[in-house]
Design an enzyme around this catalytic site. Structure first.
Site, PDB file in Angstrom:
ATOM      1  CG  ASP A  25      -0.264  -0.124   2.422  1.00  0.00           C
ATOM      2  OD1 ASP A  25       0.821  -0.057   2.098  1.00  0.00           O
ATOM      3  OD2 ASP A  25      -1.445   0.071   3.784  1.00  0.00           O
ATOM      4  CB  SER A  26       4.976   1.807  -0.388  1.00  0.00           C
ATOM      5  OG  SER A  26       4.894   0.842  -1.251  1.00  0.00           O
ATOM      6  CG  ASP A  64       0.711  -3.875   1.758  1.00  0.00           C
ATOM      7  OD1 ASP A  64       0.460  -5.355   2.936  1.00  0.00           O
ATOM      8  OD2 ASP A  64       1.260  -3.177   2.264  1.00  0.00           O
ATOM      9  CE  LYS A  94       3.190  -5.695   3.852  1.00  0.00           C
ATOM     10  NZ  LYS A  94       2.626  -5.098   4.904  1.00  0.00           N
ATOM     11  CD  GLU A  96      -0.040  -1.460   8.199  1.00  0.00           C
ATOM     12  OE1 GLU A  96      -0.159  -0.471   8.586  1.00  0.00           O
ATOM     13  OE2 GLU A  96       1.048  -1.203   6.864  1.00  0.00           O
ATOM     14  CD  GLU A 163       7.448  -0.177   7.604  1.00  0.00           C
ATOM     15  OE1 GLU A 163       7.125  -0.905   7.183  1.00  0.00           O
ATOM     16  OE2 GLU A 163       7.685   0.977   7.152  1.00  0.00           O
TER      17      GLU A 163
HETATM   18  O1  KIV Z   1       3.516  -1.316   1.450  1.00  0.00           O
HETATM   19  C1  KIV Z   1       4.475  -1.991   1.696  1.00  0.00           C
HETATM   20  O2  KIV Z   1       5.087  -0.873   0.629  1.00  0.00           O
HETATM   21  C2  KIV Z   1       5.235  -1.989   2.433  1.00  0.00           C
HETATM   22  C3  KIV Z   1       6.682  -2.444   2.755  1.00  0.00           C
HETATM   23  C4  KIV Z   1       7.445  -1.276   2.850  1.00  0.00           C
HETATM   24  C5  KIV Z   1       6.672  -3.341   3.333  1.00  0.00           C
HETATM   25  O3  KIV Z   1       3.921  -2.778   3.454  1.00  0.00           O
END
Ligand code: KIV
Length: 245
Positions: A25-26, A64, A94, A96, A163
């Protein structure tokens, strides 16, 4: 593990031998220019994951679940995960958080969908933290993180991202789990490492935490290329005879 959000980069990263590709989600920061990961929607994540999955031949693809798509209740979490799996062809999701996400993870796992956890500096909670500084330096938070890691393992997660936590804590957590840990700013003892590809390639220039190693300076390379192209066009050096019909 590296991130990807689009077909072209995912194809290169996969062919180069990356084991795991994270549709992170980055994308909210890197692709859309938002300050945080909070605005990106499930529909956006599904679009990015579809583009990536089309390119990937060998890597495991993890997507994510974005902020708001799994926190409210486990039925919603399952619905979001099912959409990701059905509409993208990715292999896992994934989420969080530890104890606060364990029920959601459990419900998703019961449906046969592999889940990866993510502890430490979890960017979807940035407004609770109030800062992007290293997490779990204090014993109280470190103890919670140890317990959360064990809980995610017991719940059935197949791995956990750690992280921005002290390297020694990541080492201890890694040794205490039978599932792999993937670190980002968590030292070298983790079982694997992840970076945001745009950071590692030097495409992002306004973000340089110490955990990023830049393997290229592509922003500079692109700038030079664009200037050379513009000069060639202005001076009528492009296109040449061999580039014309
Ligand atoms: O969203 C993302 O890129 C991440 C990584 C930095 C682990 O969750």
């Amino acid at each position: 593990m590296l991130t990807a959000y689009d077909y072209t980069l995912a194809r290169i990263i996969d062919a180069a031998g990356t084991d795991v590709i994270l549709v992170g989600d980055s994308a909210s920061n890197v692709m859309a220019g938002h300050e945080t990961t909070l605005p990106i929607t499930l529909d956006h994540m599904i679009y990015h994951a579809q583009c990536v999955v089309r390119a990937v031949k060998r890597a495991l693809v993890i997507v994510d679940l974005p902020f708001g798509s799994y926190q409210s209740d486990s039925r919603k979490a399952l619905h979001s995960a099912i959409r990701v799996m059905k509409e993208t062809g990715a292999h896992a999701v994934k989420v969080e958080g530890g104890s606060q996400s364990a029920q959601a993870a459990e419900r998703i796992l019961e449906a046969g969908i592999p889940v990866m956890g993510h502890l430490g500096l979890t960017p979807q909670s940035i407004y609770r933290f109030g800062t992007y500084k290293v997490r779990a330096r204090e014993e109280e938070e470190a103890a919670r993180l140890r317990a959360d890691a064990r809980l995610l393992e017991r719940t059935g997660c197949f791995g956990v991202v750690l992280e921005k936590i002290p390297a020694r804590l990541a080492e201890e957590v890694t040794a205490s789990l039978s599932i792999p840990t993937i670190g980002i700013g968590a030292g070298r003892a983790c079982d694997g490492q992840v970076l945001v590809t745009h950071d590692a390639l030097g495409l992002t220039t306004d973000f340089s935490p110490r955990f990023v190693r830049r393997y290229a300076s592509l922003a500079e390379t692109i700038t030079q290329c664009v200037r050379a192209y513009a000069d060639d066009v202005r001076e009528r050096r492009f296109p040449g005879a061999s580039e014309s019909y």
